[in-house]
Design a protein around this motif. Structure first.
Motif, PDB file in Angstrom:
ATOM      1  N   ALA A  41      -7.401 -16.357  55.944  1.00 52.77           N
ATOM      2  CA  ALA A  41      -7.353 -15.495  54.760  1.00 52.77           C
ATOM      3  C   ALA A  41      -7.905 -14.120  55.117  1.00 52.77           C
ATOM      4  N   ARG A  42      -7.317 -13.118  54.528  1.00 57.25           N
ATOM      5  CA  ARG A  42      -7.811 -11.737  54.627  1.00 57.25           C
ATOM      6  C   ARG A  42      -8.324 -11.380  53.238  1.00 57.25           C
ATOM      7  N   VAL A  43      -9.622 -11.131  53.122  1.00 54.70           N
ATOM      8  CA  VAL A  43     -10.236 -10.888  51.817  1.00 54.70           C
ATOM      9  C   VAL A  43     -11.220  -9.718  51.904  1.00 54.70           C
ATOM     10  N   ALA A  44     -11.455  -9.098  50.772  1.00 51.76           N
ATOM     11  CA  ALA A  44     -12.484  -8.069  50.696  1.00 51.76           C
ATOM     12  C   ALA A  44     -13.837  -8.763  50.750  1.00 51.76           C
ATOM     13  N   GLY A  45     -14.756  -8.210  51.519  1.00 52.31           N
ATOM     14  CA  GLY A  45     -16.058  -8.858  51.679  1.00 52.31           C
ATOM     15  C   GLY A  45     -17.192  -7.865  51.718  1.00 52.31           C
ATOM     16  N   GLY A  46     -18.311  -8.312  52.245  1.00 52.00           N
ATOM     17  CA  GLY A  46     -19.521  -7.498  52.269  1.00 52.00           C
ATOM     18  C   GLY A  46     -20.025  -7.286  50.849  1.00 52.00           C
ATOM     19  N   GLY A  47     -20.412  -6.073  50.534  1.00 45.72           N
ATOM     20  CA  GLY A  47     -20.925  -5.748  49.210  1.00 45.72           C
ATOM     21  C   GLY A  47     -19.909  -5.899  48.097  1.00 45.72           C
ATOM     22  N   PHE A  48     -18.633  -5.997  48.445  1.00 48.79           N
ATOM     23  CA  PHE A  48     -17.598  -6.179  47.429  1.00 48.79           C
ATOM     24  C   PHE A  48     -17.862  -7.423  46.583  1.00 48.79           C
ATOM     25  N   ASN A  49     -18.307  -8.490  47.191  1.00 49.36           N
ATOM     26  CA  ASN A  49     -18.538  -9.741  46.458  1.00 49.36           C
ATOM     27  C   ASN A  49     -19.599  -9.577  45.371  1.00 49.36           C
ATOM     28  N   ASN A  74      -7.463  -1.108  56.646  1.00 48.79           N
ATOM     29  CA  ASN A  74      -8.577  -1.838  56.026  1.00 48.79           C
ATOM     30  C   ASN A  74      -9.084  -1.106  54.785  1.00 48.79           C
ATOM     31  N   GLY A  75      -9.226   0.214  54.871  1.00 49.20           N
ATOM     32  CA  GLY A  75      -9.647   1.000  53.714  1.00 49.20           C
ATOM     33  C   GLY A  75      -8.650   0.888  52.570  1.00 49.20           C
ATOM     34  N   ASP A  76      -7.350   0.917  52.900  1.00 47.66           N
ATOM     35  CA  ASP A  76      -6.306   0.767  51.876  1.00 47.66           C
ATOM     36  C   ASP A  76      -6.407  -0.604  51.200  1.00 47.66           C
ATOM     37  N   PHE A  77      -6.624  -1.639  52.004  1.00 43.37           N
ATOM     38  CA  PHE A  77      -6.759  -2.998  51.475  1.00 43.37           C
ATOM     39  C   PHE A  77      -7.955  -3.086  50.527  1.00 43.37           C
ATOM     40  N   LEU A  78      -9.087  -2.499  50.931  1.00 45.73           N
ATOM     41  CA  LEU A  78     -10.287  -2.526  50.092  1.00 45.73           C
ATOM     42  C   LEU A  78     -10.084  -1.736  48.802  1.00 45.73           C
ATOM     43  N   ARG A  79      -9.468  -0.558  48.882  1.00 44.20           N
ATOM     44  CA  ARG A  79      -9.219   0.222  47.662  1.00 44.20           C
ATOM     45  C   ARG A  79      -8.345  -0.559  46.689  1.00 44.20           C
ATOM     46  N   SER A  80      -7.368  -1.281  47.199  1.00 43.79           N
ATOM     47  CA  SER A  80      -6.517  -2.108  46.347  1.00 43.79           C
ATOM     48  C   SER A  80      -7.333  -3.219  45.682  1.00 43.79           C
ATOM     49  N   ALA A  81      -8.222  -3.847  46.451  1.00 39.03           N
ATOM     50  CA  ALA A  81      -9.090  -4.904  45.890  1.00 39.03           C
ATOM     51  C   ALA A  81     -10.025  -4.325  44.836  1.00 39.03           C
ATOM     52  N   PHE A  82     -10.583  -3.151  45.093  1.00 44.72           N
ATOM     53  CA  PHE A  82     -11.457  -2.494  44.116  1.00 44.72           C
ATOM     54  C   PHE A  82     -10.679  -2.212  42.833  1.00 44.72           C
ATOM     55  N   ASN A  83      -9.478  -1.643  42.975  1.00 44.77           N
ATOM     56  CA  ASN A  83      -8.656  -1.329  41.803  1.00 44.77           C
ATOM     57  C   ASN A  83      -8.346  -2.576  40.990  1.00 44.77           C
ATOM     58  N   ALA A  84      -8.035  -3.675  41.657  1.00 45.39           N
ATOM     59  CA  ALA A  84      -7.704  -4.929  40.960  1.00 45.39           C
ATOM     60  C   ALA A  84      -8.882  -5.434  40.135  1.00 45.39           C
ATOM     61  N   GLU A  85     -10.106  -5.098  40.534  1.00 45.93           N
ATOM     62  CA  GLU A  85     -11.306  -5.534  39.825  1.00 45.93           C
ATOM     63  C   GLU A  85     -11.864  -4.457  38.897  1.00 45.93           C
ATOM     64  N   GLY A  86     -11.186  -3.311  38.817  1.00 43.88           N
ATOM     65  CA  GLY A  86     -11.652  -2.238  37.942  1.00 43.88           C
ATOM     66  C   GLY A  86     -12.885  -1.515  38.456  1.00 43.88           C
ATOM     67  N   ILE A  87     -13.088  -1.533  39.770  1.00 44.39           N
ATOM     68  CA  ILE A  87     -14.246  -0.868  40.380  1.00 44.39           C
ATOM     69  C   ILE A  87     -13.769   0.447  40.982  1.00 44.39           C
ATOM     70  N   SER A  88     -14.314   1.554  40.505  1.00 39.45           N
ATOM     71  CA  SER A  88     -13.900   2.862  41.014  1.00 39.45           C
ATOM     72  C   SER A  88     -14.783   3.274  42.181  1.00 39.45           C
ATOM     73  N   THR A  89     -14.221   4.150  43.011  1.00 37.25           N
ATOM     74  CA  THR A  89     -14.968   4.686  44.141  1.00 37.25           C
ATOM     75  C   THR A  89     -15.378   6.118  43.815  1.00 37.25           C
ATOM     76  N   MET A  90     -16.565   6.495  44.259  1.00 36.71           N
ATOM     77  CA  MET A  90     -17.114   7.821  43.958  1.00 36.71           C
ATOM     78  C   MET A  90     -16.947   8.798  45.113  1.00 36.71           C
ATOM     79  N   THR A  91     -16.583   8.320  46.284  1.00 32.35           N
ATOM     80  CA  THR A  91     -16.460   9.176  47.461  1.00 32.35           C
ATOM     81  C   THR A  91     -15.039   9.109  48.005  1.00 32.35           C
ATOM     82  N   PRO A  92     -14.578  10.181  48.640  1.00 33.76           N
ATOM     83  CA  PRO A  92     -13.239  10.137  49.245  1.00 33.76           C
ATOM     84  C   PRO A  92     -13.257   9.288  50.513  1.00 33.76           C
TER      85      PRO A  92
END
Length: 136
Positions: A35-43, A66-84
């Motif tokens: 499986a490929r999943v978002a991890g670390g602090g994302f959980n 990897n950054g694209d994958f994480l941004r997609s996971a963040f978006n799916a959970e409604g978590i916004s990013t504050m930095t570019p």
């Protein structure tokens, strides 16, 4: 609860392989699942978000797959990013080997999340009632 959870730390992509047992040195194993999943602090961010807390990410994501994958996971959970995204590197990843007896072995590769600087954190604005969580 008032305020947001502002996570300033790492989020990485986990590559998870399930195997019957860890391989002996110099040998090879075939995984029974992958499986490929978002991890670390994302959980932690997802757990807080699912309790109703507003969550934002103030760490650094990369500019590659990897950054694209994480941004997609963040978006799916409604978590916004504050930095570019980092213009110079991708987000890191972790390879996790999990054996049938639940032993876990990790190999990590640091990426954009590992090179935060004060300049990169300039867009992160924290209010008086926010909660700030950092992780390495």
């Amino acid at each position: 609860m008032r305020g947001r959870l502002v996570h300033v730390g790492s989020a990485v992509v986990d590559y998870v392989y399930r195997i019957d047992a860890l391989p002996a040195p110099g040998t090879e194993k075939t995984a029974s699942s992958y499986a490929r999943v978002a991890g670390g602090g994302f959980n932690m961010m997802v757990a807080a978000s699912r309790t109703g807390m507003k969550v934002v990410f103030g760490g650094q994501l990369g500019s590659g797959p990897n950054g694209d994958f994480l941004r997609s996971a963040f978006n799916a959970e409604g978590i916004s990013t504050m930095t570019p995204p980092s213009p110079m590197m991708d987000s890191g990843h972790c390879v996790a080997l999990i054996s049938s007896d639940a032993e876990r072995t990790f190999v990590s590769w640091p990426g954009a999340e590992s090179v935060l600087s004060l300049d990169m954190l300039a867009p992160v604005v924290v209010a008086a009632d926010d909660w700030v969580f950092t992780s390495g």
